[in-house]
Structure formats: structure tokens, C-alpha cells
Motif scaffolding. Structure first.
Motif, PDB file in Angstrom:
ATOM      1  N   UNK A 127       0.852  -1.193   0.000  1.00  0.00           N
ATOM      2  CA  UNK A 127       0.000   0.000   0.000  1.00  0.00           C
ATOM      3  C   UNK A 127       0.878   1.230   0.000  1.00  0.00           C
ATOM      4  N   UNK A 128       0.309   2.328  -0.450  1.00  0.00           N
ATOM      5  CA  UNK A 128       0.995   3.615  -0.456  1.00  0.00           C
ATOM      6  C   UNK A 128       0.228   4.574   0.432  1.00  0.00           C
ATOM      7  N   UNK A 129       0.967   5.291   1.260  1.00  0.00           N
ATOM      8  CA  UNK A 129       0.364   6.298   2.130  1.00  0.00           C
ATOM      9  C   UNK A 129       0.988   7.647   1.786  1.00  0.00           C
ATOM     10  N   UNK A 130       0.145   8.635   1.645  1.00  0.00           N
ATOM     11  CA  UNK A 130       0.589  10.013   1.376  1.00  0.00           C
ATOM     12  C   UNK A 130       0.520  10.787   2.696  1.00  0.00           C
ATOM     13  N   UNK A 131       1.654  10.905   3.382  1.00  0.00           N
ATOM     14  CA  UNK A 131       1.681  11.633   4.650  1.00  0.00           C
ATOM     15  C   UNK A 131       1.716  13.132   4.426  1.00  0.00           C
ATOM     16  N   UNK A 132       2.125  13.551   3.216  1.00  0.00           N
ATOM     17  CA  UNK A 132       2.201  14.970   2.893  1.00  0.00           C
ATOM     18  C   UNK A 132       3.535  15.566   3.316  1.00  0.00           C
TER      19      UNK A 132
END
Length: 158
Positions: A127-132
Motif C-alpha cells: 500500500x501507499x500512504x501520502x503523509x504529505x
């Protein structure tokens, strides 16, 4: 109980050894797990593979995968997790590769982290998470926290 303690207690109860494959966190997931006294009975090892060469040599990530998708990709995270699990001979491995910052691009922005989870007998999950763009230290800490959550979820399935 801290997240790391919960992961270790679950691994102990299930008889599962754990390994990590880390890029953007540089060993912080391993550090979180080994901060807990007695972790050596379930934490086997951590691979810190910051460079593409290290990913290939230590984990068996394919050069073509790196060329086709880049280091920050679910495809590379998948190969990192699988390679860590197989090379360590453990039941569970988590991998992380991302852009902690500063920097990034429009295609791979700062704060993007790809995770891989290899549990023996199951397909590798990614999975990919965009923490910013929340800052380098914050991205790395958020990545550690999320990796521990993923490990805990996997151990509930083990």
C-alpha cells in the motif's frame, strides 16, 4: 502498552519471527521494536537498504523493477518485503520505501511512502500512504507508526 510492545507480544504468542526492510526510515522500525526489552526472541533482523544497490544486493530487488517503477513504488516495496522474509527465514517482514523530504516531485511527492508486508503462506500486500509535506522527521515517525500497525494486523491473521 506501546504499539511495538503489542506487536512483539502478538508475535511471541503466535510464534512468528519478524524482520524489517527499511529505506526512508533508516532503521527506525527496527529501533522501535528493539527498544523493548526481550524483543530478541521474536525480532530477528533489520535490513537498512537506503541505496538501490543495497536493495538489490541485500534483498534481491530486481534492477528492472527499480528501472521500471523507481525505488519509491509498491513494486519495490513488494520485492523488499519478500526478500527480507526469505533471506532472514522469518514468518513476517515489513518494508518501507519513500520520500521523507525535503523535496520530491510532482510524480513522487514528499511524504509518499510505500509499504510491503510479507506473511508466510500469504501473498505480499502493499500500500501507499501520502503523509504529505509534514517534515522529514514527522514523515519518518509516521512511517514507523504505520509499519507497526501493519505488523500487528498481519499477526492477527497469522
Amino acid at each position: 502498552m506501546t504499539q511495538a510492545k503489542q506487536v512483539l507480544a502478538l508475535a511471541r504468542a503466535k510464534g512468528v519471527l519478524i524482520a524489517t526492510a527499511e529505506s526512508c526510515t533508516g532503521g527506525l522500525i527496527s529501533a522501535a521494536l528493539t527498544e523493548v526489552a526481550g524483543s530478541s526472541d521474536v525480532f530477528d533482523r533489520g535490513f537498512v537498504t537506503y541505496s538501490n544497490q543495497a536493495k538489490q544486493e541485500m534483498l534481491g530487488v530486481q534492477a528492472q523493477t527499480l528501472t521500471d517503477f523507481g525505488a519509491v513504488s509498491e513494486e519495490v516495496a513488494r520485492e523488499m518485503a519478500s526478500g527480507a522474509r526469505l533471506r532472514a527465514g522469518v514468518g513476517l517482514a515489513v518494508s518501507v520505501t519513500g520520500i521523507a523530504g525535503p523535496g520530491g516531485s510532482e510524480f513522487k511527492p514528499e511524504g509518499r511512502v510505500c509499504f510491503g508486508l510479507a506473511l508466510e503462506g500469504r501473498d505480499v500486500q502493499t500500500e501507499t500512504v501520502e503523509f504529505g509535506a509534514i517534515g522529514r522527521a514527522q514523515v519518518r515517525q509516521a512511517t514507523v507508526a504505520h509499519a507497526l500497525v501493519l505488523l500487528e494486523r498481519a499477526l492477527h491473521q497469522a
